[in-house]
Design a protein around this motif. Sequence first.
Motif, PDB file in Angstrom:
ATOM      1  N   GLN A   1       0.815  -1.214   0.000  1.00 41.84           N
ATOM      2  CA  GLN A   1       0.000   0.000   0.000  1.00 41.84           C
ATOM      3  C   GLN A   1       0.853   1.270   0.000  1.00 41.84           C
ATOM      4  OE1 GLN A   1      -3.419   0.030  -0.357  1.00 41.84           O
ATOM      5  NE2 GLN A   1      -3.037  -2.161  -0.656  1.00 41.84           N
ATOM      6  N   ILE A   2       2.158   1.111   0.249  1.00 40.57           N
ATOM      7  CA  ILE A   2       3.047   2.285   0.286  1.00 40.57           C
ATOM      8  C   ILE A   2       3.831   2.360  -1.024  1.00 40.57           C
ATOM      9  CG2 ILE A   2       3.259   2.186   2.802  1.00 40.57           C
ATOM     10  CD1 ILE A   2       6.041   0.903   2.376  1.00 40.57           C
ATOM     11  N   ASP A   3       4.468   3.491  -1.250  1.00 42.41           N
ATOM     12  CA  ASP A   3       5.336   3.611  -2.431  1.00 42.41           C
ATOM     13  C   ASP A   3       6.635   2.881  -2.136  1.00 42.41           C
ATOM     14  OD1 ASP A   3       3.617   5.144  -3.953  1.00 42.41           O
ATOM     15  OD2 ASP A   3       4.266   7.027  -3.026  1.00 42.41           O
ATOM     16  N   PHE A   4       6.863   1.790  -2.865  1.00 39.12           N
ATOM     17  CA  PHE A   4       8.110   1.044  -2.667  1.00 39.12           C
ATOM     18  C   PHE A   4       8.930   1.075  -3.954  1.00 39.12           C
ATOM     19  CE2 PHE A   4       4.726  -1.946  -3.792  1.00 39.12           C
ATOM     20  CZ  PHE A   4       5.266  -2.623  -4.871  1.00 39.12           C
ATOM     21  N   ASP A   5      10.220   0.943  -3.778  1.00 40.84           N
ATOM     22  CA  ASP A   5      11.130   0.921  -4.917  1.00 40.84           C
ATOM     23  C   ASP A   5      10.854  -0.325  -5.763  1.00 40.84           C
ATOM     24  OD1 ASP A   5      13.752   1.839  -6.231  1.00 40.84           O
ATOM     25  OD2 ASP A   5      14.180  -0.253  -5.704  1.00 40.84           O
ATOM     26  N   GLN A   6      10.722  -0.171  -7.077  1.00 37.96           N
ATOM     27  CA  GLN A   6      10.365  -1.316  -7.912  1.00 37.96           C
ATOM     28  C   GLN A   6      11.454  -2.382  -7.945  1.00 37.96           C
ATOM     29  OE1 GLN A   6       7.227  -1.932  -8.887  1.00 37.96           O
ATOM     30  NE2 GLN A   6       8.149  -3.933  -9.219  1.00 37.96           N
ATOM     31  N   HIS A   7      12.691  -1.966  -7.743  1.00 35.89           N
ATOM     32  CA  HIS A   7      13.775  -2.955  -7.654  1.00 35.89           C
ATOM     33  C   HIS A   7      13.519  -3.887  -6.469  1.00 35.89           C
ATOM     34  CE1 HIS A   7      17.775  -4.738  -7.722  1.00 35.89           C
ATOM     35  NE2 HIS A   7      17.880  -4.456  -6.430  1.00 35.89           N
ATOM     36  N   LEU A   8      13.050  -3.319  -5.342  1.00 35.18           N
ATOM     37  CA  LEU A   8      12.722  -4.128  -4.166  1.00 35.18           C
ATOM     38  C   LEU A   8      11.499  -5.000  -4.449  1.00 35.18           C
ATOM     39  CD1 LEU A   8      12.978  -4.999  -1.231  1.00 35.18           C
ATOM     40  CD2 LEU A   8      11.819  -2.880  -0.550  1.00 35.18           C
ATOM     41  N   GLY A   9      10.496  -4.456  -5.137  1.00 35.45           N
ATOM     42  CA  GLY A   9       9.324  -5.238  -5.507  1.00 35.45           C
ATOM     43  C   GLY A   9       9.706  -6.450  -6.344  1.00 35.45           C
ATOM     44  N   ASN A  10      10.624  -6.260  -7.285  1.00 31.08           N
ATOM     45  CA  ASN A  10      11.098  -7.370  -8.127  1.00 31.08           C
ATOM     46  C   ASN A  10      11.876  -8.403  -7.302  1.00 31.08           C
ATOM     47  OD1 ASN A  10       9.985  -6.163 -10.371  1.00 31.08           O
ATOM     48  ND2 ASN A  10      11.887  -5.237 -11.062  1.00 31.08           N
ATOM     49  N   LYS A  11      12.687  -7.900  -6.370  1.00 36.82           N
ATOM     50  CA  LYS A  11      13.497  -8.784  -5.519  1.00 36.82           C
ATOM     51  C   LYS A  11      12.605  -9.666  -4.640  1.00 36.82           C
ATOM     52  CE  LYS A  11      16.697  -8.315  -1.584  1.00 36.82           C
ATOM     53  NZ  LYS A  11      17.432  -7.323  -0.764  1.00 36.82           N
ATOM     54  N   LEU A  12      11.593  -9.058  -4.016  1.00 35.96           N
ATOM     55  CA  LEU A  12      10.669  -9.815  -3.170  1.00 35.96           C
ATOM     56  C   LEU A  12       9.807 -10.755  -4.013  1.00 35.96           C
ATOM     57  CD1 LEU A  12       9.496  -6.909  -0.828  1.00 35.96           C
ATOM     58  CD2 LEU A  12      11.080  -8.753  -0.227  1.00 35.96           C
ATOM     59  N   GLY A  13       9.391 -10.283  -5.176  1.00 37.85           N
ATOM     60  CA  GLY A  13       8.590 -11.108  -6.084  1.00 37.85           C
ATOM     61  C   GLY A  13       9.358 -12.320  -6.565  1.00 37.85           C
ATOM     62  N   GLN A  14      10.636 -12.133  -6.870  1.00 42.47           N
ATOM     63  CA  GLN A  14      11.463 -13.255  -7.321  1.00 42.47           C
ATOM     64  C   GLN A  14      11.624 -14.284  -6.204  1.00 42.47           C
ATOM     65  OE1 GLN A  14      12.965 -13.437 -10.638  1.00 42.47           O
ATOM     66  NE2 GLN A  14      12.927 -15.542  -9.926  1.00 42.47           N
ATOM     67  N   ALA A  15      11.832 -13.799  -4.985  1.00 43.41           N
ATOM     68  CA  ALA A  15      11.939 -14.712  -3.837  1.00 43.41           C
ATOM     69  C   ALA A  15      10.647 -15.510  -3.661  1.00 43.41           C
ATOM     70  CB  ALA A  15      12.255 -13.921  -2.567  1.00 43.41           C
ATOM     71  N   LEU A  16       9.505 -14.825  -3.787  1.00 44.56           N
ATOM     72  CA  LEU A  16       8.200 -15.473  -3.633  1.00 44.56           C
ATOM     73  C   LEU A  16       7.974 -16.520  -4.728  1.00 44.56           C
ATOM     74  CD1 LEU A  16       5.555 -15.342  -1.934  1.00 44.56           C
ATOM     75  CD2 LEU A  16       4.690 -13.722  -3.634  1.00 44.56           C
ATOM     76  N   TRP A  17       8.271 -16.154  -5.966  1.00 39.55           N
ATOM     77  CA  TRP A  17       8.109 -17.079  -7.103  1.00 39.55           C
ATOM     78  C   TRP A  17       9.013 -18.302  -6.930  1.00 39.55           C
ATOM     79  CZ3 TRP A  17       4.975 -17.869 -11.178  1.00 39.55           C
ATOM     80  CH2 TRP A  17       5.426 -18.692 -12.215  1.00 39.55           C
ATOM     81  N   ASP A  18      10.286 -18.071  -6.604  1.00 37.04           N
ATOM     82  CA  ASP A  18      11.234 -19.186  -6.432  1.00 37.04           C
ATOM     83  C   ASP A  18      10.811 -20.091  -5.276  1.00 37.04           C
ATOM     84  OD1 ASP A  18      12.731 -18.194  -8.523  1.00 37.04           O
ATOM     85  OD2 ASP A  18      14.256 -17.255  -7.260  1.00 37.04           O
ATOM     86  N   PHE A  19      10.323 -19.483  -4.197  1.00 38.13           N
ATOM     87  CA  PHE A  19       9.851 -20.230  -3.032  1.00 38.13           C
ATOM     88  C   PHE A  19       8.727 -21.193  -3.429  1.00 38.13           C
ATOM     89  CE2 PHE A  19       6.735 -19.872   0.665  1.00 38.13           C
ATOM     90  CZ  PHE A  19       7.362 -20.820   1.461  1.00 38.13           C
ATOM     91  N   TYR A  20       7.774 -20.696  -4.202  1.00 36.04           N
ATOM     92  CA  TYR A  20       6.637 -21.537  -4.611  1.00 36.04           C
ATOM     93  C   TYR A  20       7.016 -22.568  -5.666  1.00 36.04           C
ATOM     94  CZ  TYR A  20       2.977 -19.743  -1.721  1.00 36.04           C
ATOM     95  OH  TYR A  20       2.198 -19.472  -0.625  1.00 36.04           O
ATOM     96  N   MET A  21       7.779 -22.167  -6.653  1.00 37.63           N
ATOM     97  CA  MET A  21       8.148 -23.115  -7.723  1.00 37.63           C
ATOM     98  C   MET A  21       9.059 -24.225  -7.179  1.00 37.63           C
ATOM     99  SD  MET A  21       6.430 -22.177 -10.284  1.00 37.63           S
ATOM    100  CE  MET A  21       5.223 -21.473  -9.151  1.00 37.63           C
ATOM    101  N   PHE A  22       9.941 -23.875  -6.247  1.00 32.29           N
ATOM    102  CA  PHE A  22      10.817 -24.864  -5.633  1.00 32.29           C
ATOM    103  C   PHE A  22      10.005 -25.918  -4.886  1.00 32.29           C
ATOM    104  CE2 PHE A  22      13.296 -26.481  -2.054  1.00 32.29           C
ATOM    105  CZ  PHE A  22      14.500 -26.845  -2.655  1.00 32.29           C
ATOM    106  N   GLN A  23       9.011 -25.461  -4.122  1.00 37.31           N
ATOM    107  CA  GLN A  23       8.163 -26.408  -3.392  1.00 37.31           C
ATOM    108  C   GLN A  23       7.404 -27.331  -4.354  1.00 37.31           C
ATOM    109  OE1 GLN A  23       5.795 -24.578   0.052  1.00 37.31           O
ATOM    110  NE2 GLN A  23       6.519 -22.791  -1.057  1.00 37.31           N
ATOM    111  N   ILE A  24       6.765 -26.716  -5.348  1.00 38.45           N
ATOM    112  CA  ILE A  24       5.915 -27.481  -6.268  1.00 38.45           C
ATOM    113  C   ILE A  24       6.720 -28.506  -7.061  1.00 38.45           C
ATOM    114  CG2 ILE A  24       4.518 -27.296  -8.376  1.00 38.45           C
ATOM    115  CD1 ILE A  24       3.502 -24.576  -7.207  1.00 38.45           C
TER     116      ILE A  24
END
Length: 436
Positions: A247-270
């Motif tokens: 909900q806050i203004d966040f740096d898009q580089h950080l958004g990509n970094k967190l998104g990549q961690a989330l994606w890798d976390f889920y794909m690794f499990q699956i």
Amino acid sequence: MKTLDSIPTGKIERAGKLVKTGVKIGGNYVKYYGKKLVNSQTAKDELDQDNAEDIYDGLKSLKGSALKVAQMLSMEKNLLPSAYVEKFSLSQFSVPPLSAPLVRKTFKKYLNKYPEDIFDSFDKDSINAASIGQVHKAKKGDKDLAVKIQYPGVADSISSDLAIVKPIAIRMFNLKGKDSEKYFKEVENKLVEETDYILELAQSEEITQACAVIPNMEFPKYYKALSSERILTMDWMKGKHLSEFTQIDFDQHLGNKLGQALWDFYMFQIHNLRKVHADPHPGNFLVSTNETLIAIDFGCIKEIPDEFYIPYFELAKEDNINNDVVFMEKLYELEILTKTDSNKELEFFKVLFKEMLTIFTSPFKEEEFDFGADEFWIKIAELSERYSKDEQIRKMNGNRGSKHFLYMNRTFFGLYNLLHDLKAKVKVNDFRKYMD
């Protein structure tokens, strides 16, 4: 917020609560038909708002699986009117907590001691109160701890709660006949597992140890000696809930970094563990001050058997979607098509699922995918809107697909929505370098 000194646990008492809710909803419809003559759209919006509030208010005092179903529905942003999504999403955070005497009574029953006898300090007021449990902050030695306490009677009321909710679900999802029972059984089994904190502790340790290889992910440590079947103790993790962060203004580089961690976390499990954290709502993730993503709840874990995993991901390949013979074969394997379908049904569902899968599997066809791009979400919204109004679908049996779709689709839909909130651009196959 007002606390609860007791929770209805008897089947009749819990059903009575929902009957009162039903009476309120009936009154809302009476008001709606009057207002409809003046302004039909405004009247419909007000009806959705009033119904959402009354249903939520009825469920939050019950807690347990009835409220959990509301939480699950709040993730289906393209299925329900926005009033329901907004109100039901409160079940992730904003429900009345247990009173201090009831918390102490729960400790005495399940750990044979009061909290003050176990911890150096224990906050009597909960930090978060959700569908089946609430979290308190405690301290022991130099460790800050999060203590999750399950509401009394939740585990015992699952079957009767689902029996109450079932008629609503059957109508909402157009389920017909005895075959629909497999979906309700799948939900019931998962909810039973979620109330077993000894199982959750074992699952948490297994998955967090395996996923420790994923960069920019953090997990709490769990404490077996301070836990039981209804109490779970883990490290207190400092961070901002993902819903607050986005909900806050966040740096898009950080958004990509967190998104990549989330994606890798889920794909690794699956793909590596063949089981997955099947509850990807923002209340289960924190963003730390170190700009890492923290996963804090492993109560809902879905195992993925080969007979589902293989055809499911074979349909993520464009060549298979475009090959009619292979495509139809996979639809039968996944129980989307059945041998009793008429030629008209076969053709209709072939076209429907080809269009759906072409859209939903589009991230897997790219090396890099932008979940913040509007085009992907516009296509999903348009498809959802079009088929929600399709009279032909309403006449057909909604019992389509293996029971495993329930939690796998929930996982992907939740994951996609979190990545969209982060506006994340992810490298789709990066997770493979962390696999065995």
